[in-house]
Scaffold this motif. Structure first.
Motif, PDB file in Angstrom:
ATOM      1  N   ASP A  20      58.192  53.579  34.883  1.00 10.30           N
ATOM      2  CA  ASP A  20      58.772  54.817  35.385  1.00 10.30           C
ATOM      3  C   ASP A  20      60.129  54.447  35.984  1.00 10.30           C
ATOM      4  O   ASP A  20      60.201  54.072  37.159  1.00 10.30           O
ATOM      5  N   LYS A  48      48.069  65.090  29.188  1.00 15.22           N
ATOM      6  CA  LYS A  48      49.454  65.475  29.504  1.00 15.22           C
ATOM      7  C   LYS A  48      49.676  65.623  31.005  1.00 15.22           C
ATOM      8  O   LYS A  48      50.810  65.603  31.466  1.00 15.22           O
ATOM      9  N   HIS A  53      51.584  59.817  31.361  1.00  9.81           N
ATOM     10  CA  HIS A  53      51.955  60.470  30.103  1.00  9.81           C
ATOM     11  C   HIS A  53      53.468  60.598  29.980  1.00  9.81           C
ATOM     12  O   HIS A  53      54.076  60.171  28.986  1.00  9.81           O
ATOM     13  N   ARG A  54      54.110  61.182  31.007  1.00 10.74           N
ATOM     14  CA  ARG A  54      55.562  61.385  30.944  1.00 10.74           C
ATOM     15  C   ARG A  54      56.285  60.037  30.876  1.00 10.74           C
ATOM     16  O   ARG A  54      57.295  59.888  30.195  1.00 10.74           O
ATOM     17  N   GLU A  57      56.216  58.801  27.408  1.00 11.34           N
ATOM     18  CA  GLU A  57      57.165  59.629  26.633  1.00 11.34           C
ATOM     19  C   GLU A  57      58.589  59.127  26.848  1.00 11.34           C
ATOM     20  O   GLU A  57      59.356  58.950  25.910  1.00 11.34           O
ATOM     21  N   ASP A  58      58.954  58.921  28.127  1.00 10.83           N
ATOM     22  CA  ASP A  58      60.338  58.552  28.455  1.00 10.83           C
ATOM     23  C   ASP A  58      60.672  57.136  28.024  1.00 10.83           C
ATOM     24  O   ASP A  58      61.754  56.863  27.529  1.00 10.83           O
TER      25      ASP A  58
END
Ligand SMILES: Cc1cc2nc3c(=O)[nH]c(=O)nc-3n(C[C@H](O)[C@H](O)[C@H](O)COP(=O)(O)O)c2cc1C
Length: 267
Positions: A20, A48, A53-54, A57-58
């Motif tokens: 992150d 999600k 999850h994010r 994705e990133d």
């Protein structure tokens, strides 16, 4: 449709980690599996609503760490029932960067993956990752999802793809108990296979650990009984060592690490 059929699907127990913005994050996932061998690809299904999850994705990468049967169960408690949106899960669990990804210490093998494809479902994204690095870290039997339920007495997390399919059938679990040779007091550990502490003193007759003998017992998978304290975060049941015991003020859940305020007493 007989929903209990889903319990006959087999899984492992893994940590799925990512970055992150340079900080390590991750969650427990039972849904990882190998899809192809050449190139080696692994799929994992991530809810999600999970913070991880994010981040996948990133960042476009994830790692899968395989947990063994003798791993620290708190890895599952913290990574599987708490969120990186609120806590730094890596504060108490050291990690090494392997194949560019954070891999927590305590696993038996890891796979670092680059996301090459993803599939959208109503609640989860299935990430398909090409393995860019893999290795073994220590020897242990890989933990199966069945072992997690049967031996560690773990519950299914709300965001796991396998959540709520049917009530779990009652199962037998193995556990150690220690019997005092002098007064027959029985100590049953809070966690399976727990050892008696070295400074153990029998609460009834006052003799030390050397007067206790160990035996393996089979017990019904415990449902929380009236008067017992249950962790609202991970479902851990505190079984007092003496009848009607109160939770100590400095109590910390041995699975997910929350304090006494997160426990409720069964009516
Ligand atoms: C045994 C177990 C298996 C789990 N399997 C999955 C899974 O396959 N996919 C998923 O998205 N969440 C799964 N979860 C739930 C996540 O680990 C959990 O929601 C976690 O708190 C999410 O953390 P995060 O918000 O920091 O990403 C599982 C949890 C447990 C305890």
């Amino acid at each position: 449709m007989d929903m209990t059929a889903f319990y006959n699907l087999s899984y492992g127990v893994y940590l799925c980690t990512s970055w992150d913005n340079g900080a390590p994050v991750g969650c427990v996932a039972n849904s990882a599996m190998q899809i192809t061998s050449s190139p080696a690809t692994i799929a994992v299904s991530i809810n999600k609503e999970n913070y991880t999850h994010r981040c996948i994705e990133d960042c476009g990468h994830f790692a899968i760490t395989v947990l063994g049967e003798h791993c620290d169960p708190r890895l599952i408690g913290v990574f599987g029932f708490r969120t990186s949106a609120e806590v730094n899960k890596f504060e108490e669990f050291p990690y090494a960067v392997r194949g560019k990804l954070p891999v927590p210490d305590g696993g038996i093998s890891y796979f670092s993956c680059k996301v090459v494809e993803k599939m959208d479902t109503a609640t989860h994204t299935v990430f398909l990752g090409e393995v860019i690095d893999a290795g073994n870290l220590q020897k242990d039997a890989p933990m199966t999802y069945a072992y997690y339920h049967r031996v560690l007495k773990g519950k299914t997390a709300a965001k796991a793809p396998t959540f709520n399919q049917a009530p779990m059938p009652e199962e037998e679990v193995k556990q150690y108990e220690y019997v005092c040779r002098i007064c027959s007091y029985v100590y049953r550990g809070e966690t399976p296979f727990e050892e008696l502490p070295d400074d153990w003193v029998c609460p009834i007759c006052g003799v030390g650990k050397e007067e206790f003998c160990r035996r393996e017992v089979k017990a019904a998978r415990p449902a929380a009984k009236s008067g017992q304290y249950v962790c609202k975060v991970c479902g851990y049941v505190y079984d007092g060592k003496v009848p009607f015991e109160e939770l100590p003020d400095d109590w910390v859940c041995p699975l997910c690490g929350v304090g006494k305020s997160e426990f409720e007493r069964m009516p």
